[in-house]
Design an enzyme around this catalytic site. Structure first.
Site, PDB file in Angstrom:
ATOM      1  N   ASP A 171      12.320  55.870  63.809  1.00  0.00           N
ATOM      2  CA  ASP A 171      13.072  57.099  63.518  1.00  0.00           C
ATOM      3  C   ASP A 171      12.910  58.130  64.644  1.00  0.00           C
ATOM      4  OD1 ASP A 171      14.238  56.404  61.102  1.00  0.00           O
ATOM      5  OD2 ASP A 171      12.568  57.149  59.897  1.00  0.00           O
ATOM      6  N   LYS A 174       7.272  53.029  52.918  1.00  0.00           N
ATOM      7  CA  LYS A 174       6.985  53.355  54.317  1.00  0.00           C
ATOM      8  C   LYS A 174       5.497  53.648  54.594  1.00  0.00           C
ATOM      9  CE  LYS A 174      11.446  55.066  55.933  1.00  0.00           C
ATOM     10  NZ  LYS A 174      12.085  56.150  56.677  1.00  0.00           N
TER      11      LYS A 174
HETATM   12  P1  NAP Z   1      11.764  63.785  51.883  1.00  0.00           P
HETATM   13  O1  NAP Z   1      10.534  63.261  52.527  1.00  0.00           O
HETATM   14  O2  NAP Z   1      11.954  63.633  50.420  1.00  0.00           O
HETATM   15  O3  NAP Z   1      11.860  65.371  52.250  1.00  0.00           O
HETATM   16  C1  NAP Z   1      12.894  66.168  51.698  1.00  0.00           C
HETATM   17  C2  NAP Z   1      12.913  67.528  52.403  1.00  0.00           C
HETATM   18  O4  NAP Z   1      14.065  68.251  51.936  1.00  0.00           O
HETATM   19  C3  NAP Z   1      11.708  68.398  52.093  1.00  0.00           C
HETATM   20  O5  NAP Z   1      11.430  69.217  53.201  1.00  0.00           O
HETATM   21  C4  NAP Z   1      12.213  69.225  50.905  1.00  0.00           C
HETATM   22  O6  NAP Z   1      11.531  70.445  50.739  1.00  0.00           O
HETATM   23  C5  NAP Z   1      13.635  69.475  51.350  1.00  0.00           C
HETATM   24  N1  NAP Z   1      14.526  69.809  50.247  1.00  0.00           N
HETATM   25  C6  NAP Z   1      15.002  68.965  49.285  1.00  0.00           C
HETATM   26  N2  NAP Z   1      15.815  69.627  48.448  1.00  0.00           N
HETATM   27  C7  NAP Z   1      15.841  70.918  48.871  1.00  0.00           C
HETATM   28  C8  NAP Z   1      16.494  72.100  48.411  1.00  0.00           C
HETATM   29  N3  NAP Z   1      17.288  72.084  47.334  1.00  0.00           N
HETATM   30  N4  NAP Z   1      16.318  73.249  49.093  1.00  0.00           N
HETATM   31  C9  NAP Z   1      15.517  73.275  50.182  1.00  0.00           C
HETATM   32  N5  NAP Z   1      14.869  72.203  50.673  1.00  0.00           N
HETATM   33  C10 NAP Z   1      15.032  71.031  50.021  1.00  0.00           C
HETATM   34  O7  NAP Z   1      13.085  63.170  52.536  1.00  0.00           O
HETATM   35  P2  NAP Z   1      13.295  62.703  54.068  1.00  0.00           P
HETATM   36  O8  NAP Z   1      13.107  61.239  54.150  1.00  0.00           O
HETATM   37  O9  NAP Z   1      12.509  63.597  54.951  1.00  0.00           O
HETATM   38  O10 NAP Z   1      14.883  62.966  54.235  1.00  0.00           O
HETATM   39  C11 NAP Z   1      15.422  64.269  54.390  1.00  0.00           C
HETATM   40  C12 NAP Z   1      16.912  64.176  54.730  1.00  0.00           C
HETATM   41  O11 NAP Z   1      17.067  63.525  55.996  1.00  0.00           O
HETATM   42  C13 NAP Z   1      17.736  63.357  53.724  1.00  0.00           C
HETATM   43  O12 NAP Z   1      19.002  63.949  53.583  1.00  0.00           O
HETATM   44  C14 NAP Z   1      17.878  62.007  54.404  1.00  0.00           C
HETATM   45  O13 NAP Z   1      19.066  61.325  54.007  1.00  0.00           O
HETATM   46  C15 NAP Z   1      17.958  62.422  55.865  1.00  0.00           C
HETATM   47  N6  NAP Z   1      17.496  61.363  56.782  1.00  0.00           N
HETATM   48  C16 NAP Z   1      18.372  60.935  57.730  1.00  0.00           C
HETATM   49  C17 NAP Z   1      17.983  59.973  58.638  1.00  0.00           C
HETATM   50  C18 NAP Z   1      18.962  59.520  59.681  1.00  0.00           C
HETATM   51  O14 NAP Z   1      18.722  58.475  60.303  1.00  0.00           O
HETATM   52  N7  NAP Z   1      20.023  60.260  59.933  1.00  0.00           N
HETATM   53  C19 NAP Z   1      16.692  59.424  58.588  1.00  0.00           C
HETATM   54  C20 NAP Z   1      15.810  59.887  57.602  1.00  0.00           C
HETATM   55  C21 NAP Z   1      16.230  60.865  56.693  1.00  0.00           C
HETATM   56  P3  NAP Z   1      10.199  70.545  49.817  1.00  0.00           P
HETATM   57  O15 NAP Z   1       9.057  70.113  50.680  1.00  0.00           O
HETATM   58  O16 NAP Z   1      10.136  71.980  49.434  1.00  0.00           O
HETATM   59  O17 NAP Z   1      10.431  69.637  48.637  1.00  0.00           O
END
Ligand code: NAP
Length: 282
Positions: free
Chosen positions: A110, A74
């Site tokens: 998004d 991305k």
């Molecule tokens: P990302 O860039 O890897 O960010 C992950 C986030 O989750 C960070 O803020 C991380 O905190 C936090 N996190 C991970 N494990 C954790 C834990 N055990 N306790 C507390 N915080 C935790 O991922 P992303 O792309 O933003 O995606 C995040 C979520 O959104 C995923 O579940 C993904 O499937 C979902 N999502 C959904 C859509 C949709 O269309 N519905 C679109 C995009 C993403 P740290 O900074 O401390 O690591």
């Protein structure tokens, strides 16, 4: 449903990722293409990071009509396109490539997909106070979307430095992600968006720290996690009488916006949603 018929007129769209075989996008987009009767197919391409420049050159050479990008491409795709939409610039990530004449444009659907999902659920966020949990890529798209709606934004994240960086970019306030720190702000929130991975399969019992008794009765709770669709956070919010929005809405609408950029046709949103829900049950 029409059967797939591939001939010399068939046009190609798809998704680049690494890994990509888990992606629900091919099922969702092919169902949509069949529904509107276009002779197009959508394929998933597993492209390692060092092959991305060749993949984009291939798109240009072959006249591929559009692409989605997922992890880890991305950000890496940004120097390979001819221009970016404002959303892609502000979010700092591209999830959709489309052609504007001969120019290959990087977009981020998004943010707008998230807003469409909220509004479809009857939530109008303009001017509201919203707590964003998380500071990764999805949180950045949500922060951009809500900042465009003149929302007051609060951002809490496990790694507080990342919350501060995101807060700085969108004139928001960073808060520690602890019960103690959040207790001071619950009464002020109109909405909560979980943009962390907490609650996602297989760790479905996990959820962010929430004090339901302090949150106003008319607040809404949106969870971007879509596996499972009904996360523990959403189930508990419903038990406390709050309005909830699941992660399927954003997933459908970011795809619908990409579909519309590529084809110029209104996306058959209901078909796309049904396909995703069926895939979730598999
Ligand atoms: P990302 O860039 O890897 O960010 C992950 C986030 O989750 C960070 O803020 C991380 O905190 C936090 N996190 C991970 N494990 C954790 C834990 N055990 N306790 C507390 N915080 C935790 O991922 P992303 O792309 O933003 O995606 C995040 C979520 O959104 C995923 O579940 C993904 O499937 C979902 N999502 C959904 C859509 C949709 O269309 N519905 C679109 C995009 C993403 P740290 O900074 O401390 O690591």
């Amino acid at each position: 449903m029409r059967s797939v018929y591939i001939d010399a007129h068939t046009q190609l769209v798809g998704v680049l990722g690494y890994p990509v075989r888990h992606s629900l996008s091919p099922a969702m987009h092919n169902a949509a293409l069949r529904k509107v009767g276009l002779n197009w197919v959508y394929l998933a391409f597993e492209v390692p990071p060092d092959a991305l420049p060749q993949a984009i050159a291939g798109m240009r050479g072959l006249g591929i009509r559009g692409l989605n990008l997922t992890i880890p491409h991305k950000q890496a795709v940004i120097p390979l396109v001819d221009g970016l939409t404002e959303a892609a610039q502000r979010v700092g990530a591209v999830n959709t490539l489309f052609w504007d004449g001969a120019h290959l444009v990087g977009d981020n659907t998004d943010a707008e997909g998230f807003l469409r999902a909220l509004r479809e659920a009857g939530v109008e966020p303009a001017g509201q106070t919203v707590l964003i949990l998380g500071a990764g890529g999805a949180a950045r798209a949500v922060a951009y979307a809500l900042s465009q709606q003149a929302c007051t934004l609060l951002i809490a994240n496990r790694t507080h430095d990342r919350a501060e960086l995101l807060a700085k970019a969108f004139h928001a306030q960073a808060i520690e992600m602890t019960h103690e720190a959040l207790r001071r702000i619950w009464a002020d929130v109109d909405g909560i968006v979980n943009c962390t991975a907490l609650g996602m399969t297989p760790d479905t019992e996990s959820m962010p720290p929430v004090d339901w008794n302090l949150i106003p009765n008319d607040a809404w709770v949106c969870d971007l996690v879509y596996r499972p669709v009904q996360t523990r956070l959403l189930v508990e919010a419903q038990q406390h009488g709050l309005k909830t929005i699941d992660g399927i809405g954003m997933l459908v609408h970011q795809g619908a916006l990409a579909f519309e950029r590529w084809t110029g046709c209104p996306a058959p949103v209901a078909v796309m949603r049904d396909t995703l829900k069926r895939s979730d049950r598999r």
